[in-house]
Design a protein around this motif. Structure first.
Motif, PDB file in Angstrom:
ATOM      1  N   GLN A  55       0.838  -1.202   0.000  1.00  0.00           N
ATOM      2  CA  GLN A  55       0.000   0.000   0.000  1.00  0.00           C
ATOM      3  C   GLN A  55       0.870   1.248   0.000  1.00  0.00           C
ATOM      4  O   GLN A  55       0.561   2.228  -0.685  1.00  0.00           O
ATOM      5  N   GLN A  56       1.962   1.227   0.746  1.00  0.00           N
ATOM      6  CA  GLN A  56       2.886   2.355   0.774  1.00  0.00           C
ATOM      7  C   GLN A  56       3.485   2.589  -0.609  1.00  0.00           C
ATOM      8  O   GLN A  56       3.593   3.728  -1.066  1.00  0.00           O
ATOM      9  N   GLU A  57       3.887   1.506  -1.286  1.00  0.00           N
ATOM     10  CA  GLU A  57       4.434   1.621  -2.635  1.00  0.00           C
ATOM     11  C   GLU A  57       3.412   2.239  -3.587  1.00  0.00           C
ATOM     12  O   GLU A  57       3.753   3.114  -4.384  1.00  0.00           O
ATOM     13  N   THR A  59       0.873   4.157  -2.835  1.00  0.00           N
ATOM     14  CA  THR A  59       0.646   5.551  -2.471  1.00  0.00           C
ATOM     15  C   THR A  59       1.756   6.432  -3.043  1.00  0.00           C
ATOM     16  O   THR A  59       1.486   7.506  -3.601  1.00  0.00           O
ATOM     17  N   GLU A  60       2.988   5.982  -2.937  1.00  0.00           N
ATOM     18  CA  GLU A  60       4.109   6.746  -3.485  1.00  0.00           C
ATOM     19  C   GLU A  60       4.010   6.855  -5.004  1.00  0.00           C
ATOM     20  O   GLU A  60       4.267   7.921  -5.572  1.00  0.00           O
ATOM     21  N   GLN A  61       3.622   5.772  -5.667  1.00  0.00           N
ATOM     22  CA  GLN A  61       3.458   5.793  -7.124  1.00  0.00           C
ATOM     23  C   GLN A  61       2.334   6.747  -7.520  1.00  0.00           C
ATOM     24  O   GLN A  61       2.471   7.502  -8.490  1.00  0.00           O
ATOM     25  N   ASP A  62       1.229   6.710  -6.794  1.00  0.00           N
ATOM     26  CA  ASP A  62       0.110   7.605  -7.089  1.00  0.00           C
ATOM     27  C   ASP A  62       0.523   9.064  -6.944  1.00  0.00           C
ATOM     28  O   ASP A  62       0.153   9.904  -7.775  1.00  0.00           O
ATOM     29  N   LEU A  63       1.297   9.365  -5.916  1.00  0.00           N
ATOM     30  CA  LEU A  63       1.761  10.731  -5.704  1.00  0.00           C
ATOM     31  C   LEU A  63       2.686  11.178  -6.839  1.00  0.00           C
ATOM     32  O   LEU A  63       2.556  12.298  -7.348  1.00  0.00           O
ATOM     33  N   GLU A  64       3.585  10.312  -7.259  1.00  0.00           N
ATOM     34  CA  GLU A  64       4.479  10.640  -8.372  1.00  0.00           C
ATOM     35  C   GLU A  64       3.686  10.852  -9.661  1.00  0.00           C
ATOM     36  O   GLU A  64       3.961  11.788 -10.418  1.00  0.00           O
ATOM     37  N   LYS A  67       2.006  14.233  -9.490  1.00  0.00           N
ATOM     38  CA  LYS A  67       2.955  15.324  -9.707  1.00  0.00           C
ATOM     39  C   LYS A  67       3.287  15.475 -11.182  1.00  0.00           C
ATOM     40  O   LYS A  67       3.354  16.600 -11.702  1.00  0.00           O
TER      41      LYS A  67
END
Length: 83
Positions: A55-57, A59-64, A67
């Motif tokens: 889930q953390q991975e 979330t980070e991908q979604d944020l990137e 952006k």
């Protein structure tokens, strides 16, 4: 419970003492049940940790991705964007 029944049967066959066999079988069944529960608990905890990491991975991908898309939109309107 199943351990007690098997222990009683073995105790009856081996020494003509079904009560003693049932006690040994119940004790063995209890130990086995605790081990299985401990294993199941450890496996469940490991799955939770793996899901949290995944889930953390995501979330980070979604944020990137956000952006990048946001930058493209703003740059299309001639804005300078740095992240």
């Amino acid at each position: 419970m199943r351990g007690a029944a098997v222990g009683a049967l073995i105790g009856e066959i081996a020494s003509d003492d079904a009560g003693k066999g049932a006690a040994w079988g119940a004790a063995a069944g209890m130990v086995r049940g605790r081990r299985q529960a401990r294993r199941a608990r450890a496996q469940a905890e490991q799955q939770v940790e793996q899901q949290a990491a995944r889930q953390q991975e995501l979330t980070e991908q979604d944020l990137e991705n956000f952006k990048k898309a946001f930058s493209v939109c703003l740059e299309a309107k001639s804005y300078l964007v740095k992240f």
